[in-house]
Design an enzyme around this catalytic site. Structure first.
Site, short mmCIF file in Angstrom:
data_model
loop_
_atom_site.label_atom_id
_atom_site.label_comp_id
_atom_site.label_asym_id
_atom_site.label_seq_id
_atom_site.Cartn_x
_atom_site.Cartn_y
_atom_site.Cartn_z
N SER A 69 0.81 -1.22 0.00
CA SER A 69 0.00 0.00 0.00
C SER A 69 0.84 1.27 0.00
O SER A 69 1.60 1.52 -0.93
CB SER A 69 -0.95 -0.04 1.20
OG SER A 69 -1.88 0.99 1.18
N ASP A 291 -6.06 1.92 -3.26
CA ASP A 291 -7.28 1.70 -2.48
C ASP A 291 -7.60 2.88 -1.57
O ASP A 291 -8.52 2.81 -0.76
CB ASP A 291 -7.22 0.38 -1.68
CG ASP A 291 -6.15 0.37 -0.60
OD1 ASP A 291 -5.40 1.35 -0.47
OD2 ASP A 291 -6.07 -0.65 0.12
N SER A 510 0.87 1.81 15.09
CA SER A 510 0.74 1.43 13.69
C SER A 510 0.56 -0.08 13.59
O SER A 510 1.10 -0.83 14.39
CB SER A 510 1.99 1.86 12.91
OG SER A 510 1.99 1.28 11.62
#
Length: 544
Positions: A69, A291, A510
């Site tokens: 990503s 995305d 995270s």
């Protein structure tokens, strides 16, 4: 068993790093993401799990996406996609983690056998897997390992090569719904483009686009795929949308997400350095696997204005709610919005007070938002980072499909609403689909980015990344808005927040890197910066 021997024989080539513990799905996005040189054993084991998942579901097709990503180019990751294009069922994440952490070949075989026994899987059942990757240089190497796993476990597979993550989700759902009442579309990349183009035309209802939109593709897979989609759309000279593609260099993998992309824009609160858009020009940035999307523009005074996932959610919810009422379905469709703690407080107030729509707050991660969105007839979910979509329930789709309009105005609204159910990729957040959704809405409203920005005034906000030695000690509760660990840290955060007007801040580990992200809001920009730094210092001291 011969199959066990085959699995172990291949597994010996990809030993698990002795000093690493892996966790699937910690970011709420359902994946393993890390430095690419740590992934070989993980990808092999994910391949084994995908085959088991398919066998458990009587041969339904499972998807695997190789991507990291918005992470740097040297990272990569792998995630599983369930048959309807959704994330891997949460109860299976424990199996993914167990397989990934099996230290020896015998422990791996035992973990594999445990899944078969606990899930009552028939080893002789058919297994079908599809997979794709983004443009990272390590992708081809990891795909080769994945294929070894699928061969070892006797699964049938199809390699879809380079795709955006949402395209793989789309294809997975299409393949599993072929020939059923829930058929989602043609299961191919071309089918994706054709469905998107046809629904865009239907949704426009003859309205015209004004101006252009400049799209920063993060030098990732979204660049070539957006250029391909454009071939299926009407050209600007034919009244189509004028899309200017920038940052689409996939020849140099090291440029991926470097000073560009949705995460860069959201985190730094500024346009990419390569952006040279004129004032009041619509701009959008995708992330590395397309995305996520955020919009932004430079105001006439040169100031930067971000239109993030909160803005997209409110724009979509307001428009869909208006369409439902105009179509005569206002009382039959319950529209709701799902947000995370990262949503700007002003956006939440706008939805509840101005739009008068219900809001649910969930933990960060698309799997949590998607699940909550299904509680509505029409669930609009977006994280502030631009990751989101709109989900229509089966009942809503039936009502929209079968409703008989009572007037030309109702008919027009109904046709637009029907077209949106096809334009929106309901399987997962899809930057290309969301881009066109935003452009359709702005065209219908006759708005530019400034009019969109004026719907409400964001509280100034800041997102700070703090590196820590061990992110796992930071455990959050209450939809990740408060820390229960380390002890005493939340009290320090509360004390800091209490000193600022309209102050709000939280810290969240995270899910993909050893870091904690600190979010802060306050009445002014300087106060926000001050609060963010104070909380970041608290986190840094607690994290060692």
């Amino acid at each position: 068993m011969d199959s066990d021997k085959t699995i172990i024989a291949a597994a010996t080539k990809f030993p698990k790093p002795a000093d690493r513990t892996f966790q699937y799905g910690t970011a709420g996005v359902g994946d393993f993401t890390m430095l690419k040189n740590l992934l070989d054993s993980v990808v092999y084991r994910v391949g084994l799990l995908a085959a088991l998942r398919s066998r458990k579901l009587n041969g339904q097709i499972i998807g695997i996406m190789i991507t990291a990503s918005h992470n740097p180019p040297e990272d990569n990751g792998v995630k599983l996609v369930d048959p309807m294009g959704e994330m891997l069922e949460e109860s299976w994440e424990v199996y993914a983690t167990a397989l990934a952490n099996a230290q020896s070949d015998q422990q791996l075989l035992q973990a594999h056998t445990n899944v078969i026994d606990e899930c009552h899987i028939k080893p002789e059942a058919k297994a079908n897997v599809v997979f794709a990757r983004d443009t990272r240089s390590s992708g081809a190497h990891l795909i080769a390992i994945l294929i070894e796993a699928l061969k070892a476990t006797g699964a049938d597979y199809t390699d879809y090569k380079l795709l955006t993550t949402p395209q793989l989700h789309y294809i997975t759902r299409c393949l599993n719904t072929q020939g059923s009442p829930y058929e989602y579309g043609e299961p191919s990349e071309q089918g994706y483009y054709e469905k998107t183009a046809a629904s865009l035309k239907a949704a426009m209802q003859g309205r015209q686009f004004t101006g252009s939109v400049t799209v920063d593709c993060a030098n990732g897979v979204g660049g070539p795929k957006l250029r391909e989609l454009i071939k299926y759309l009407p050209s600007p000279s034919e009244g189509g949308l004028d899309i200017k593609v920038v940052n689409d260099d996939v020849v140099k993998p090291e440029r991926l997400n470097h000073q560009c992309g949705a995460d860069f824009v959201k985190t730094n609160q500024r346009a990419p350095p390569s952006s040279h858009a004129s004032p009041l020009t619509r701009c959008a940035s995708l992330d590395g696997d397309a995305d996520r999307i955020v919009y932004y523009f430079n105001d006439s005074d040169g100031s930067f204005r971000l239109l993030d996932g909160d803005r997209i959610a409110t724009l979509a919810a307001a428009f869909i709610g208006d369409l439902a009422r105009s179509a005569g379905l206002g009382e039959k469709l319950k529209v709701g919005v799902v947000q995370t703690a990262y949503a700007n407080g002003a956006s939440t107030a706008y939805v509840t007070q101005d739009l008068r729509l219900p809001v649910i707050c969930t933990a960060t991660g698309v799997k949590h938002l998607h699940h909550a969105a299904t509680k509505f007839d029409v669930g609009v979910y977006f994280e502030a980072n631009g990751h989101g979509t709109v989900v229509f329930s089966d009942l809503a789709l039936k009502r929209i499909g079968k409703y008989g309009p009572q007037s030309p105005a109702q008919s027009s609204a109904l046709e637009t609403l029907r077209a949106l159910t096809a334009l929106i990729n309901q399987t997962v957040g899809d930057a290309l689909s969301d881009l066109l959704l935003v452009e359709v809405i702005l065209a219908h409203k006759g708005w530019g980015p400034k009019e969109w920005d004026l719907t409400y005034t964001d509280l100034p906000n800041r997102l700070v990344r703090v590196e820590v030695a061990d992110r796992s000690i930071f455990r959050a509760v209450d939809a990740e808005r408060r820390l229960e660990s380390p002890p005493g840290v939340q009290a320090q955060v509360d004390a800091a927040v209490g000193k600022f007007k309209n102050g709000r801040s939280f810290a969240r580990a995270s899910g993909t890197e050893d870091a904690v992200r600190v979010y802060a809001e306050a009445a002014t920009r300087s106060e926000t910066e001050d609060l963010a730094q104070k909380v970041a210092t608290i986190v840094r001291q607690a994290g060692g």
